[in-house]
Design a protein around this motif. Structure first.
Motif, mmCIF file in Angstrom:
data_model
loop_
_atom_site.group_PDB
_atom_site.id
_atom_site.type_symbol
_atom_site.label_atom_id
_atom_site.label_comp_id
_atom_site.label_asym_id
_atom_site.label_seq_id
_atom_site.Cartn_x
_atom_site.Cartn_y
_atom_site.Cartn_z
ATOM 1 N N ASP A 74 0.701 -1.384 -0.119
ATOM 2 C CA ASP A 74 0.047 -0.033 0.234
ATOM 3 C C ASP A 74 0.742 1.493 -0.170
ATOM 4 O OD1 ASP A 74 -2.145 -1.652 -0.039
ATOM 5 O OD2 ASP A 74 -2.444 -1.438 2.182
ATOM 6 N N GLY A 75 2.032 1.066 0.741
ATOM 7 C CA GLY A 75 2.872 2.272 0.719
ATOM 8 C C GLY A 75 3.649 2.565 -0.699
ATOM 9 N N ILE A 76 3.872 1.627 -1.321
ATOM 10 C CA ILE A 76 4.359 1.605 -2.807
ATOM 11 C C ILE A 76 3.358 2.080 -3.567
ATOM 12 C CG2 ILE A 76 5.269 0.387 -4.854
ATOM 13 C CD1 ILE A 76 6.643 -1.587 -2.510
ATOM 14 N N ALA A 77 2.215 1.828 -3.514
ATOM 15 C CA ALA A 77 1.287 2.404 -4.328
ATOM 16 C C ALA A 77 0.938 3.958 -4.005
ATOM 17 C CB ALA A 77 -0.386 1.611 -4.154
ATOM 18 N N GLN A 78 0.898 4.064 -2.976
ATOM 19 C CA GLN A 78 1.043 5.640 -2.595
ATOM 20 C C GLN A 78 2.156 6.404 -3.310
ATOM 21 O OE1 GLN A 78 0.355 6.170 1.751
ATOM 22 N NE2 GLN A 78 -1.902 5.143 1.742
ATOM 23 N N HIS A 79 3.303 5.661 -2.945
ATOM 24 C CA HIS A 79 4.571 6.348 -3.521
ATOM 25 C C HIS A 79 4.505 6.877 -5.094
ATOM 26 C CE1 HIS A 79 8.697 7.459 -3.841
ATOM 27 N NE2 HIS A 79 8.857 6.644 -4.890
ATOM 28 N N TYR A 80 4.006 5.851 -5.666
ATOM 29 C CA TYR A 80 3.685 5.938 -7.241
ATOM 30 C C TYR A 80 2.285 6.598 -7.813
ATOM 31 C CZ TYR A 80 8.061 3.130 -7.581
ATOM 32 O OH TYR A 80 9.264 2.553 -7.668
ATOM 33 N N ALA A 81 1.592 7.093 -6.684
ATOM 34 C CA ALA A 81 0.361 7.755 -6.899
ATOM 35 C C ALA A 81 -0.549 6.711 -7.944
ATOM 36 C CB ALA A 81 0.682 8.937 -7.629
ATOM 37 N N THR A 82 -0.438 5.381 -7.420
ATOM 38 C CA THR A 82 -1.375 4.661 -7.946
ATOM 39 C C THR A 82 -2.483 3.962 -7.091
ATOM 40 O OG1 THR A 82 0.101 2.859 -7.678
ATOM 41 C CG2 THR A 82 0.270 3.877 -9.648
ATOM 42 N N ALA A 83 -2.421 4.211 -5.965
ATOM 43 C CA ALA A 83 -3.370 3.903 -4.880
ATOM 44 C C ALA A 83 -4.875 4.156 -5.446
ATOM 45 C CB ALA A 83 -3.010 4.470 -3.467
ATOM 46 N N GLY A 84 -5.678 3.231 -5.134
ATOM 47 C CA GLY A 84 -7.154 3.316 -5.417
ATOM 48 C C GLY A 84 -7.349 2.857 -6.980
ATOM 49 N N ILE A 85 -6.496 2.698 -7.847
ATOM 50 C CA ILE A 85 -6.776 2.375 -9.152
ATOM 51 C C ILE A 85 -7.603 1.058 -9.359
ATOM 52 C CG2 ILE A 85 -6.033 1.627 -11.258
ATOM 53 C CD1 ILE A 85 -3.565 3.503 -10.909
ATOM 54 N N ALA A 86 -7.472 0.258 -8.544
ATOM 55 C CA ALA A 86 -8.405 -1.154 -8.500
ATOM 56 C C ALA A 86 -9.708 -0.700 -8.052
ATOM 57 C CB ALA A 86 -7.668 -2.329 -7.755
ATOM 58 N N ALA A 87 -9.990 -0.229 -7.104
ATOM 59 C CA ALA A 87 -11.216 0.248 -6.638
ATOM 60 C C ALA A 87 -12.115 1.198 -7.770
ATOM 61 C CB ALA A 87 -11.277 1.109 -5.113
ATOM 62 N N GLN A 88 -11.336 2.324 -8.299
ATOM 63 C CA GLN A 88 -11.814 2.926 -9.285
ATOM 64 C C GLN A 88 -12.240 2.243 -10.496
ATOM 65 O OE1 GLN A 88 -9.202 6.062 -10.253
ATOM 66 N NE2 GLN A 88 -9.157 7.006 -8.275
ATOM 67 N N ARG A 89 -11.475 1.074 -10.701
ATOM 68 C CA ARG A 89 -11.643 0.102 -11.994
ATOM 69 C C ARG A 89 -13.078 -0.636 -11.519
ATOM 70 N NH1 ARG A 89 -7.465 -2.383 -11.933
ATOM 71 N NH2 ARG A 89 -6.193 -1.008 -13.697
ATOM 72 N N LYS A 90 -13.082 -1.141 -10.331
ATOM 73 C CA LYS A 90 -14.561 -1.960 -9.873
ATOM 74 C C LYS A 90 -15.583 -1.154 -10.039
ATOM 75 C CE LYS A 90 -11.758 -5.655 -7.191
ATOM 76 N NZ LYS A 90 -11.268 -6.018 -6.254
ATOM 77 N N ALA A 91 -15.409 0.175 -9.560
ATOM 78 C CA ALA A 91 -16.634 0.922 -9.429
ATOM 79 C C ALA A 91 -17.181 1.502 -10.811
ATOM 80 C CB ALA A 91 -16.144 2.301 -8.569
ATOM 81 N N LEU A 92 -16.273 1.446 -11.585
ATOM 82 C CA LEU A 92 -16.524 1.804 -13.109
ATOM 83 C C LEU A 92 -17.513 0.625 -13.761
ATOM 84 C CD1 LEU A 92 -16.579 3.417 -15.895
ATOM 85 C CD2 LEU A 92 -14.205 2.565 -16.240
#
Length: 473
Positions: free
Chosen positions: A353-371
């Motif tokens: 999770d920290g790595i995802a926040q570092h690369y600004a990719t946190a929440g992409i999977a949740a956004q994809r599922k919501a779409l």
């Protein structure tokens, strides 16, 4: 030959099993399938029967001559289509047609595996998993295809065989990529390579039906040249050099890759697919040098060093001399085989999770599922409206009852809205409305081409709607 195949040859398609397609429709009770009188397509139906018989003959080890012997006798109803071609175009044309069907049937049978028990199915999937893990997946395109293939392998393992059902949205969420990227991987790598085949396209609430292949029989080896002086890669699609090290057998743990690839840290602008390959290779065989990872992870020299440096920065891998290994607790919570509890002094700065926040990719999977969830809801609402032949306009009276606004009759449609051939112009968009048609008698607009009600039933429904509308008003 099985009894079902013998009955198909002798009596034809008595149950209507092969009478599916655009020339069939649901009956009025919505429980059975009937043929459309105006779109029966006997040729398509006959071709399906001929192909089914050819597959039966190929499966039992028959020959082309034996197939012709089954189709040509006049008392064999299964060969009616082939005999019709012979009657109209001659014996040579009919023989050529049957030969093409035979070639396709042999290709389909050779690319499938006969499974007779659950244990054989598990052994077959284990064999397929080993083949996937030892296949070099070169370049970004190849690594993306591996993620898609591993997602479908997860679905196949849950289904208990190579044939499984899954929608594109499910596969995209499992692989951690977009639907567009998934389609490019399927059309550009997996389908031409014989790894994955779509048997039936999904419709409504049912996903597509897929079948996992074994891939190419002999993996091609790209010819190398040592006289290139350009700094650009020879293949722009691969986006990297194809070195002699990447042409040999790979060695990765795809199970770990399948558990990590859906995480936000491995999105396109995060760690990416090269990190998945390196982690999968190091998990299977710890203590590898960068040169060895070029072979086992199927990455180029530059990609190997760049990926190791990136993973080392986040503490996922450690270097001891010239060898690299995964951190002790790097896969805690991911690798189910690890039972040791993490040490108390282990820093969590490299957590996924920290790595995802570092690369600004946190929440992409949740956004994809919501779409995808929003798309599913909209699609099912559209299907429901089409199945119920509902109008888009509703009026709600004070008691909460919904009253349908009556649709205008065909002769009440302005002439400038009617186009040649019965098409209807949408005045809002200025384009043809594909879901609307003017009846041949010019008195009524059909809600959809699949409307099964007769003209009298439509007129009665229209009069009832008008009466209900006037009473509500």
């Amino acid at each position: 030959m099985p009894q079902a195949a013998a009955d198909l040859v002798l009596h034809g398609d008595l149950t209507g099993k092969y009478a599916v397609g655009s020339y069939s429709k649901l009956s009025a009770d919505r429980r059975s399938v009937v043929l459309r009188p105006d779109r029966q397509s006997e040729a398509d139906h006959g071709h399906r029967i001929t192909a089914a018989i050819a597959c039966h003959v190929a499966r039992i080890g028959g020959t082309f001559d034996q197939l012709m012997h089954l189709l040509m006798p006049p008392d064999h109803q299964g060969g009616h289509h082939a005999r019709t071609i012979e009657l109209r175009s001659g014996h040579a044309r009919a023989r050529d047609y049957v030969h093409r069907v035979w070639d396709n049937a042999c290709s389909a049978i050779n690319s499938t595996v006969a499974v007779e028990s659950r244990q054989q199915a598990q052994e077959d999937l284990a064999f397929l998993r080993d083949r996937i893990e030892t296949t070099p997946w070169r370049g970004e395109r190849g690594r993306t295809a591996l993620r898609v293939l591993r997602a479908h392998l997860n679905f196949a393992e849950a289904a208990g065989g190579r044939q499984h059902a899954a929608s594109e949205r499910q596969a995209a969420e499992e692989a951690g990529i977009s639907r567009q990227t998934l389609r490019r991987a399927y059309e550009g790598v997996l389908k031409p390579g014989g790894w994955l085949r779509r048997i039936r396209v999904g419709h409504g609430t049912e996903g597509s039906t897929w079948y996992l292949g074994t891939g190419p029989k002999d993996l091609p080896v790209r010819s190398q040249s040592h006289h290139r002086t350009t700094q650009f890669p020879p293949d722009r699609d691969l986006e990297e050099w194809s070195t002699p090290e990447t042409t040999v057998t790979a060695d990765i743990d795809s199970t770990v890759i399948s558990r990590l690839m859906g995480h936000n840290a491995f999105a396109h602008r995060g760690l990416g697919s090269p990190s998945l390959m390196v982690i999968g290779a190091l998990h299977l065989r710890p203590g590898q040098t960068a040169k060895e990872l070029i072979t086992t992870a199927s990455v180029s020299r530059a990609t190997a060093y760049r990926t190791l440096q990136r993973l080392s920065t986040h503490g996922v891998v450690h270097r001891t001399g010239a060898t690299w290994t995964l951190a002790t607790h790097a896969l805690d919570g991911i690798d189910q085989s690890r039972t040791a509890a993490p040490a108390s002094d282990v820093q969590v700065a490299w957590a996924w999770d920290g790595i995802a926040q570092h690369y600004a990719t946190a929440g992409i999977a949740a956004q994809r599922k919501a779409l995808h969830a929003a798309e599913r809801v909209a699609y099912r609402q559209a299907l429901e409206q089409l199945s119920e032949h509902r109008s888009k306009v509703l009026v709600i009276v004070r008691d909460g009852r919904q009253i349908l606004v009556p649709t205008p009759r065909g002769d009440e449609i302005p002439p400038d809205w009617q186009l040649p051939g019965g098409a209807v112009l949408n005045p809002t968009t200025g384009r043809v409305a594909p879901e609307w048609r003017v009846a041949t008698d010019g008195h009524l607009i059909l809600i959809s081409p699949a409307d099964q009600r007769s003209y009298d039933e439509l007129v009665a429904a229209h009069a009832e709607a008008v009466n209900e509308w006037e009473s509500a008003a």
